[in-house]
Design an enzyme around this catalytic site. Structure first.
Site, PDB file in Angstrom:
ATOM      1  N   ASP A 199       0.828  -1.194   0.000  1.00  0.00           N
ATOM      2  CA  ASP A 199       0.000   0.000   0.000  1.00  0.00           C
ATOM      3  C   ASP A 199       0.872   1.256   0.000  1.00  0.00           C
ATOM      4  OD1 ASP A 199      -2.764   1.142   0.389  1.00  0.00           O
ATOM      5  OD2 ASP A 199      -1.821   1.934   2.201  1.00  0.00           O
ATOM      6  N   GLU A 252      14.603 -14.602  -0.593  1.00  0.00           N
ATOM      7  CA  GLU A 252      15.000 -15.730   0.244  1.00  0.00           C
ATOM      8  C   GLU A 252      14.029 -16.900   0.095  1.00  0.00           C
ATOM      9  OE1 GLU A 252      15.589 -14.743   4.335  1.00  0.00           O
ATOM     10  OE2 GLU A 252      16.542 -12.812   3.863  1.00  0.00           O
TER      11      GLU A 252
END
Length: 534
Positions: A199, A252
Site C-alpha cells: 500500500d 529468500e
C-alpha cells in the site's frame, strides 16, 4: 526461481464485502474460503486480499494495530490458514496487503512513541517541532483533507499523517523501524503467503529537512491535496534502498512477489512505476492510478504502457481498471458506450490483452456498476467530510452479489455494512453462471484465451498508429503473433485490413473482404501481423 507472476491474472478480494459467514453483515475469511471455487472457476492465478489485520477500522483496515494477527471481525489465524490451504489446493496463489507507510494510532508502537521524547520508540514515527508561532512545521497536506500534521501535547510536537489523523506515519529513516517491518513480512512469508501488495509504496520516506512542497498550478479538482506537487512529502529517492531490502527478503523464498501501489497520477506515476521496477533488485512490479481514471482514449492507454516500457525496459507492470479506491470502470466509462455489458466485455478483452500482470477487482467479472448511496449510508471518511462534491469509495465497495433470490443477494443473512441495491443485485453470479452471453462468461472465455496465447502472455508489444478512437497493438510471438484492435467509442468503425489474417478468440467484430467492422465498443484479435488503415 519460478516467476509465475509475470503473466498472472490476479483477483482482488475486499474481505468485508465478499461473503459474510457469521451473520454480522461483514464479510470474513471463512466466507472467502466458501467462495473460492467461484474465483478459481474464472481461471485466474492468484487472489489479493485487502487488509484483514487487527485494526480499529477507522479506514477499513488500512490502519493496522497488529501486523501479525487477524482482526476478530474477519475470523482467526486458523481461519486464515484454512483459507490459504484451500486457495493453494485450487491452484490459487495468495497475496496480502502490507500497510507499512503508517500504522493505527492505537498501535502499541505509537502509544509508546507519543508519550514523550525519550522512550525507546520515540523516533519510530515522524515528529517535528512547531514553528515559532505554533503552526505545523510545513505546508504538507493530508490526502483526506486538512494539514498532514497533528499536535501531540505530551511531546509538544506534531506528528505526520499522510492520511487520517488516526494513521501516523512510521519513520523509515530509523533502521530499527525498517527491521521490524521486514520481520512482520517474514512472519507472513513463513505462513505460506505467495506475495505482497504494498500500500502507498511511494510514501515510505519523507524529506528529512521537511521542506515545503511547491504549488501545482494545474490542479482543478474539488479536493485540496492536488494543490501541491508532492516532491518532499513522498516520492523520495531514498525509497529505493528500502525497496531493495524488501526484495532481498522475498528472494529468500521461492516464487514470491511484491506489487507496489503508486499513489500518484499523471506522468509522475508512470515514471515511478518504471523506477521502482527497473532491474532485478527492486519491486517485481507496480501499478498506479493512471488506468483507474476516467480517461478512455487510445492515446492514454498507449502512453501508460509505453511510458513504463521506455522508462524501465527490464521492469514489469501490473494493470487494472477497477479497485476498492475508485469508481468502477463500467460506470466511469459509460459516456463512451451504448450498452454497459458490451463495454464490460470490451474492457475485459482490452485489459487481458495488455502486457504484464493483470488485476481484476471482485464483481468486475459481473460487469458490476458503481452503487449510488445517500449520505446516511456512507462510511468512508473523505466522503463523510466533503460530501457531496466528494462521493468517496463506498460506491465501489458494496457487497459481492451471489444470488438475487437470497437476502442481500446472498452476501449475508442480515443487514450488511453497506447496502446491496437492486441495480447491483441484478448482476448476481447465479443469474450469469449458466448464460453463454453473460459478462461472466465473457471473462471466463477471455481469461482462457489469454492463458492459451503465448503472444498475450509474453509477447512484445508494439502499438499501431491509428486515429482515435481506435486502439490497436501487436503482441509479437514467433509462433502465433496477434493483433488486438479496440473501438473505444459508441459509434461503429470500419478498418481496411491487408495481409493474411483471420479473426480469433472471443471477439466482437466482423472481418469480410478486407474490411474489419467494429460495432460500438467492438474489439477483435487478428492472427498474424496484418496492416490496418482507417
Amino acid at each position: 526461481m519460478t516467476e509465475w507472476w509475470r503473466d498472472a491474472v490476479i483477483y482482488q478480494i475486499y474481505p468485508r464485502s465478499f461473503q459474510d459467514s457469521d451473520g454480522d453483515g461483514i464479510g470474513d475469511l471463512p466466507g472467502i474460503t466458501r467462495r473460492l471455487d467461484h474465483v478459481a472457476g474464472l481461471g485466474v492465478d492468484a487472489i489479493w486480499l485487502s487488509p484483514f489485520f487487527t485494526s480499529p477500522q477507522k479506514d477499513m483496515g488500512y490502519d493496522v494495530s497488529d501486523y501479525t494477527d487477524v482482526d476478530p471481525l474477519f475470523g482467526s489465524m486458523a481461519d486464515f490458514d484454512a483459507m490459504v490451504a484451500r486457495a493453494h489446493a485450487l491452484g490459487l496463489k495468495v497475496i496480502i496487503d502490507q500497510v507499512i507507510s503508517h500504522s493505527s494510532d492505537v498501535h502499541p508502537w505509537f502509544e509508546e512513541s507519543r508519550r514523550d521524547r525519550t522512550n525507546p520508540k520515540a523516533d519510530w514515527y515522524v515528529w517535528a517541532d512547531p514553528n515559532p508561532d505554533g503552526t505545523p512545521p510545513n505546508n504538507w497536506p493530508s490526502v483526506f483533507g486538512g494539514p498532514a500534521w497533528e499536535w501531540e501535547p505530551r511531546r509538544r510536537q506534531y506528528y505526520l499523517h499522510n492520511f487520517l489523523i488516526e494513521q501516523p506515519d512510521l519513520n523509515m529513516w530509523n533502521p530499527e523501524v525498517q527491521d521490524t517491518l521486514l520481520d512482520t513480512m517474514r512472519f507472513w512469508l513463513e505462513r505460506g503467503v505467495d506475495g505482497f501488495r504494498l500500500d502507498t509504496v511511494n510514501y515510505y520516506f519523507h524529506d528529512r529537512e521537511l521542506r515545503a512542497n511547491p504549488p501545482n498550478p494545474d490542479h482543478q479538482g474539488p479536493e485540496t491535496y492536488g494543490f501541491q506537487r508532492h516532491i518532499y512529502s513522498k516520492n523520495r529517492p531514498e525509497n529505493i534502498a528500502f525497496l531493495k531490502r524488501m526484495r532481498a527478503l522475498t528472494d529468500e523464498y521461492d516464487a514470491r512477489m511484491m506489487v507496489g501501489e503508486v499513489g500518484d497520477g499523471g506522468q509522475t506515476a508512470i515514471d515511478i512505476m518504471a523506477e521502482y521496477t527497473a532491474g532485478a533488485d527492486r519491486l517485481h512490479m507496480c501499478y498506479s492510478f493512471e488506468m483507474l481514471s476516467p480517461d478512455f482514449t487510445a492515446a492514454h492507454f498507449r502512453r501508460c504502457i509505453e511510458g513504463v516500457q521506455q522508462g524501465a525496459p527490464d521492469g514489469h507492470s501490473c494493470w487494472s481498471f477497477s479497485n476498492h479506491d475508485v469508481v468502477r470502470h463500467v460506470t466511469r466509462w459509460t459516456p463512451h458506450a451504448q450498452d454497459p455489458d458490451v463495454l464490460a466485455r470490451q474492457a475485459a478483452a482490452m485489459l487481458l490483452s495488455f502486457p504484464g500482470t493483470i488485476c481484476l477487482y471482485q464483481g468486475e467479472e459481473l460487469g458490476q456498476t458503481e452503487t449510488t448511496l445517500v449520505y446516511e449510508e456512507l462510511t468512508d471518511p473523505p466522503a463523510l467530510r466533503f460530501w457531496p462534491e466528494v462521493k468517496g469509495r463506498d460506491g465501489c465497495r458494496t457487497p459481492m452479489v451471489w444470488d438475487m433470490g437470497e437476502p442481500h443477494a446472498g452476501f449475508s443473512d442480515t443487514t450488511p455494512w453497506l447496502p446491496v441495491k437492486e441495480a447491483q443485485a441484478l448482476r448476481a453470479v447465479a443469474g450469469q453462471r449458466d448464460r453463454n452471453d453473460s459478462v461472466l462468461a465473457a471473462y471466463r472465455a477471455t481469461i482462457a484465451f489469454r492463458k492459451g496465447s503465448e503472444a498475450l502472455r509474453h509477447g512484445a508489444t508494439t502499438f499501431l498508429d491509428l486515429p482515435e478512437p481506435v486502439l490497436a497493438f501487436r503482441r509479437d510471438d514467433a509462433a502465433q503473433p496477434l493483433t488486438a484492435v479496440f473501438n473505444l467509442s459508441a459509434t461503429p468503425r470500419v478498418l481496411t485490413v491487408g495481409g493474411d489474417t483471420a479473426l480469433t478468440g472471443p471477439g466482437h467484430a466482423a472481418l469480410e473482404g478486407g474490411r474489419l467492422s467494429l460495432p460500438a465498443n467492438g474489439f477483435a484479435w487478428l492472427t498474424g501481423a496484418p496492416t490496418l488503415t482507417a
